[in-house]
Design an enzyme around this catalytic site. Structure first.
Site, short mmCIF file in Angstrom:
data_model
loop_
_atom_site.label_atom_id
_atom_site.label_comp_id
_atom_site.label_asym_id
_atom_site.label_seq_id
_atom_site.Cartn_x
_atom_site.Cartn_y
_atom_site.Cartn_z
N PHE A 68 10.45 5.55 2.92
CA PHE A 68 10.41 6.32 1.67
C PHE A 68 9.00 6.84 1.46
O PHE A 68 8.03 6.09 1.38
CB PHE A 68 10.81 5.43 0.50
CG PHE A 68 10.87 6.16 -0.82
CD1 PHE A 68 11.70 7.25 -1.00
CD2 PHE A 68 10.11 5.72 -1.90
CE1 PHE A 68 11.77 7.91 -2.22
CE2 PHE A 68 10.17 6.38 -3.13
CZ PHE A 68 11.01 7.48 -3.29
N GLY A 69 8.87 8.16 1.36
CA GLY A 69 7.59 8.79 1.08
C GLY A 69 7.53 9.24 -0.36
O GLY A 69 8.37 10.02 -0.80
N TYR A 70 6.54 8.74 -1.09
CA TYR A 70 6.38 9.14 -2.49
C TYR A 70 4.99 9.71 -2.75
O TYR A 70 4.69 10.17 -3.84
CB TYR A 70 6.62 7.95 -3.42
CG TYR A 70 5.73 6.76 -3.19
CD1 TYR A 70 4.49 6.64 -3.82
CD2 TYR A 70 6.12 5.73 -2.34
CE1 TYR A 70 3.67 5.55 -3.61
CE2 TYR A 70 5.30 4.62 -2.12
CZ TYR A 70 4.09 4.54 -2.75
OH TYR A 70 3.27 3.45 -2.54
N GLY A 71 4.12 9.67 -1.73
CA GLY A 71 2.77 10.23 -1.82
C GLY A 71 2.54 11.15 -0.63
O GLY A 71 3.35 12.05 -0.37
N SER A 72 1.47 10.92 0.12
CA SER A 72 1.12 11.83 1.21
C SER A 72 2.13 11.84 2.34
O SER A 72 2.18 12.81 3.11
CB SER A 72 -0.27 11.48 1.76
OG SER A 72 -0.29 10.18 2.29
N GLU A 101 -1.21 2.53 6.10
CA GLU A 101 -0.93 2.01 4.77
C GLU A 101 -1.42 0.58 4.53
O GLU A 101 -1.60 0.17 3.38
CB GLU A 101 0.59 2.05 4.50
CG GLU A 101 1.23 3.42 4.69
CD GLU A 101 0.77 4.43 3.66
OE1 GLU A 101 0.16 4.03 2.65
OE2 GLU A 101 1.00 5.63 3.86
#
Length: 232
Positions: free
Chosen positions: A49-53, A126
């Site tokens: 899940f990508g919620y930023g960069s 990350e």
């Protein structure tokens, strides 16, 4: 901007800036974290899940991407940023997920053939300091399906976590901070643009970005010779 080649060659202790040694995870600790996470892997393809960069620069090549919503977690610039796009003397703020609300982002399905390599690079990106906690969470896709994905949420007791995330506290930090990967403001503006591109409304983030622009413009007018320092 992060690239796959940069991550493959990066020394986590120096390539992102100066990171306090007591905060830096060793390669062995990162590997243990990845192995423990994979030991809990659901019996399904691995989605991230990508919620930023990750939304605009995943670095890996996904086999599929979907708009999806995560319930129970919300975006917050709650991480004190002392490397990457900030420094210890001029810290910024980085994004994480904190309990409450919901977050809309992108779900990426990783190819099984390169899964281990992709995840090792993701952990190098990350999990430098362990300020995130990898979890398997259910996502609700906008196409109607539900899937389980790997999500990096905030590690609530981590020393880089900041409780005060109000716009008046965070905006000046983001407006000024910069580091080896660029400015903190560039990250915020890229996130704002990615959300707009995918039709994801986030009034709080839009207000934060607007306030950062105002602060940068004020600084540019007061000290035009320092425009680059403010990231404008």
């Amino acid at each position: 901007m992060l690239t796959r080649d940069f991550l493959q060659k990066a020394d986590c202790g120096t390539s992102f800036g100066c990171i306090e040694e007591n905060l830096l995870l060793t390669p062995s600790q990162r590997a243990d974290s990845l192995n423990q996470t994979l030991s809990r892997r659901p019996d399904s393809p691995v989605w991230v899940f990508g919620y930023g960069s990750l939304m605009w620069n995943p670095v890996f090549t996904p086999e599929e991407a979907r708009l999806a919503t995560l319930s129970g977690w919300q975006r917050a610039f709650c991480l004190r940023l002392t490397a990457g796009r900030g420094t210890a003397t001029q810290p910024g703020r980085m994004l994480a997920l904190t309990p409450g609300g919901k977050t809309t982002g992108m779900a990426f399905r990783l190819p099984e053939a390169s899964l281990r390599e992709d995840l090792e690079l993701l952990w190098k990106r990350e999990m430098i300091t362990g300020c995130y906690r990898p979890e398997w969470c259910d996502l609700h896709c906008h196409s109607g399906e539900t899937l389980t994905a790997l999500v990096f949420v905030s590690q609530e007791q981590h020393p880089l976590i900041e409780a005060d995330t109000c716009i008046h506290r965070v905006a000046p930090l983001i407006a000024r901070a910069s580091g080896p990967l660029g400015t903190n403001a560039q990250y915020l503006f890229a996130l704002e643009e990615a959300l707009k591109k995918h039709g994801m409304a986030d009034e709080c983030l839009t207000a934060l970005a607007q306030r950062v622009r105002e602060l940068q413009e004020q600084a540019k007018q007061a000290h035009p010779q320092q425009g680059d320092w403010w990231g404008v």
